[in-house]
Structures are given as C-alpha cells and as structure tokens.
Scaffold this motif. Sequence first.
Motif, PDB file in Angstrom:
ATOM      1  N   GLN A 169       0.814  -1.226   0.000  1.00  0.00           N
ATOM      2  CA  GLN A 169       0.000   0.000   0.000  1.00  0.00           C
ATOM      3  C   GLN A 169       0.845   1.272   0.000  1.00  0.00           C
ATOM      4  OE1 GLN A 169      -2.551  -0.519   3.414  1.00  0.00           O
ATOM      5  NE2 GLN A 169      -3.545  -2.328   2.533  1.00  0.00           N
ATOM      6  N   ASP A 170       2.139   1.117   0.162  1.00  0.00           N
ATOM      7  CA  ASP A 170       3.033   2.278   0.167  1.00  0.00           C
ATOM      8  C   ASP A 170       3.104   2.865  -1.242  1.00  0.00           C
ATOM      9  OD1 ASP A 170       5.573   3.856   0.040  1.00  0.00           O
ATOM     10  OD2 ASP A 170       5.776   3.148   2.104  1.00  0.00           O
ATOM     11  N   TYR A 171       2.960   4.173  -1.362  1.00  0.00           N
ATOM     12  CA  TYR A 171       2.917   4.809  -2.685  1.00  0.00           C
ATOM     13  C   TYR A 171       4.235   4.664  -3.438  1.00  0.00           C
ATOM     14  CZ  TYR A 171       5.688   8.767  -0.940  1.00  0.00           C
ATOM     15  OH  TYR A 171       6.685   9.540  -0.433  1.00  0.00           O
ATOM     16  N   ARG A 172       5.319   4.363  -2.728  1.00  0.00           N
ATOM     17  CA  ARG A 172       6.615   4.199  -3.381  1.00  0.00           C
ATOM     18  C   ARG A 172       6.844   2.793  -3.929  1.00  0.00           C
ATOM     19  NH1 ARG A 172       9.749   6.468   1.733  1.00  0.00           N
ATOM     20  NH2 ARG A 172       8.004   5.271   2.608  1.00  0.00           N
ATOM     21  N   PHE A 173       5.992   1.852  -3.524  1.00  0.00           N
ATOM     22  CA  PHE A 173       6.115   0.481  -4.022  1.00  0.00           C
ATOM     23  C   PHE A 173       5.716   0.469  -5.497  1.00  0.00           C
ATOM     24  CE2 PHE A 173       4.669  -3.971  -4.501  1.00  0.00           C
ATOM     25  CZ  PHE A 173       5.800  -4.625  -4.037  1.00  0.00           C
ATOM     26  N   PRO A 174       6.577  -0.028  -6.392  1.00  0.00           N
ATOM     27  CA  PRO A 174       6.306   0.047  -7.838  1.00  0.00           C
ATOM     28  C   PRO A 174       4.971  -0.567  -8.247  1.00  0.00           C
ATOM     29  CG  PRO A 174       8.570  -0.603  -7.444  1.00  0.00           C
ATOM     30  CD  PRO A 174       7.883  -0.639  -6.112  1.00  0.00           C
ATOM     31  N   THR A 175       4.214   0.161  -9.027  1.00  0.00           N
ATOM     32  CA  THR A 175       2.913  -0.309  -9.510  1.00  0.00           C
ATOM     33  C   THR A 175       3.071  -1.575 -10.340  1.00  0.00           C
ATOM     34  OG1 THR A 175       2.150   1.977  -9.596  1.00  0.00           O
ATOM     35  CG2 THR A 175       0.875   0.350 -10.838  1.00  0.00           C
ATOM     36  N   GLY A 176       2.158  -2.521 -10.152  1.00  0.00           N
ATOM     37  CA  GLY A 176       2.198  -3.755 -10.926  1.00  0.00           C
ATOM     38  C   GLY A 176       3.171  -4.785 -10.404  1.00  0.00           C
ATOM     39  N   SER A 177       3.791  -4.516  -9.257  1.00  0.00           N
ATOM     40  CA  SER A 177       4.743  -5.462  -8.664  1.00  0.00           C
ATOM     41  C   SER A 177       4.070  -6.257  -7.551  1.00  0.00           C
ATOM     42  CB  SER A 177       5.962  -4.715  -8.103  1.00  0.00           C
ATOM     43  OG  SER A 177       6.609  -3.980  -9.122  1.00  0.00           O
TER      44      SER A 177
END
Length: 225
Positions: A169-177
């Motif tokens: 849920q962290d906004y820095r976690f790459p999308t789609g990963s």
Amino acid sequence: MYVLIGGSGLVGLSLAQKLIELGHTVAVIDIDPNACRYAREQVGAMAFEGSAVSTQVLLEAGIRKADALAAVLRSDALNLAMVTLAKHYGVPHIVTRMRHSDFAEPFKLAGANHIIGAVELAVSTMVNAIEYPQVESMMHFEQGQIEVLKLAIPNNCYVVNRSIAEIAQDYRFPTGSLIIGYQAHPHEDLTIPNGSTVLEPESTILVVTKPGSLHQMIDFIEGCK
C-alpha cells in the motif's frame, strides 16, 4: 512425458539430461551420428540420426505420440520448420530457441507455446548482474517482459518489520509489482506469503516486477529507515 528434442548441441543435450533426471522419456534428433551416439551412451536418451525437419525422421522418432517438443537447432529457420511440423502433427506443447527477434512473430504463428530468446535473455541477465549486484538471482519470463527477483532484506532497511500489506500500500512500491515468496532464514523453506507476513531482518523475498521498475524496486526495498 515423451519429449522430442531437435538438435543435440550443448543446449539440446543439457536439456535432455535434465528431463531424464526428472523422469521423462526423451528422444533426440540430430544429423551428426557422433552426437546421437553420445546422447544414447552418455545421456541415456533415445537418438534418431537424420534431419529434425524431415517428416520421415520425425515420424520414426514418434512425433505423433510426443507430449512436448523442443526445437534447439542451429538456425531460426530450421527451428521454425520444426515448430511448424510439430504443430501439424498435433504436439500439444512446443518450445523453441530463438536467436533473432525477427522470428518471434513467425514462431507464434507457427504454433510455438514458448519462445526462448537465448541471446537477448543472456545479455539482459548479464547486464542486470552488473547493474544490480545486490540481486541474488533474476529470472525472465515472456521474453523479458516480466522479471522475478530474489532480494535479501538488510537489517536497517525501510521494509524490515513491516507487513506485506503495508508494503504493497506504500505509494513508493512500484505499480504492478508483487511479493510472491518469502524465506525468513536461509535454512528455512521458501513460502508463499500473505498480507500479514512480516519481513524480518536478513530474510529473503521473491518479487515479480517489470524491467522498467527494477531500479525503483531495489531502491524501495533497500531504503534506510
């Protein structure tokens, strides 16, 4: 399974040996009589001397009963011909090696289920090993469109003692990963985590991501608190 392999070079013989170790029945086709002899005597495969794109040889080798076929001949054109014939004879699972990316679409049209771009994947793997030495291992899927990384979790990194749900849920976690594997300690088995799994210091994770997100993923995981 009964598996046919076209070509008994280094890749073909290594593949045959691994499949035999896994309990499969393997037949190799090659025009070189010495290679066929080696496949029989040293690898334990059946071997048929002749062209892997000859219908007569393919029928003799039992292509009609093959559960899978791997085309690893010396050229893309020969592999394409073998894939086409395998599709014609109804082989349900067809794998081919591809040397040049121009053949990707023809291989798909001919009926290949999996296309292994050997040169591109090898180069990509070596580049990534140089750029990202902290990645313990990296696997490529769909001709390099998806990467699976094995990453160690340093003691003081940002994700230590956080749950996978929090991390995702962290906004820095790459999308789609996605984190798909977790190993708490080297002597423990790799497990499939859930949202409540908490990442411990010095644990290891498997992450699925896209090549363009590799650097972002590593920076996120290794970020200091």
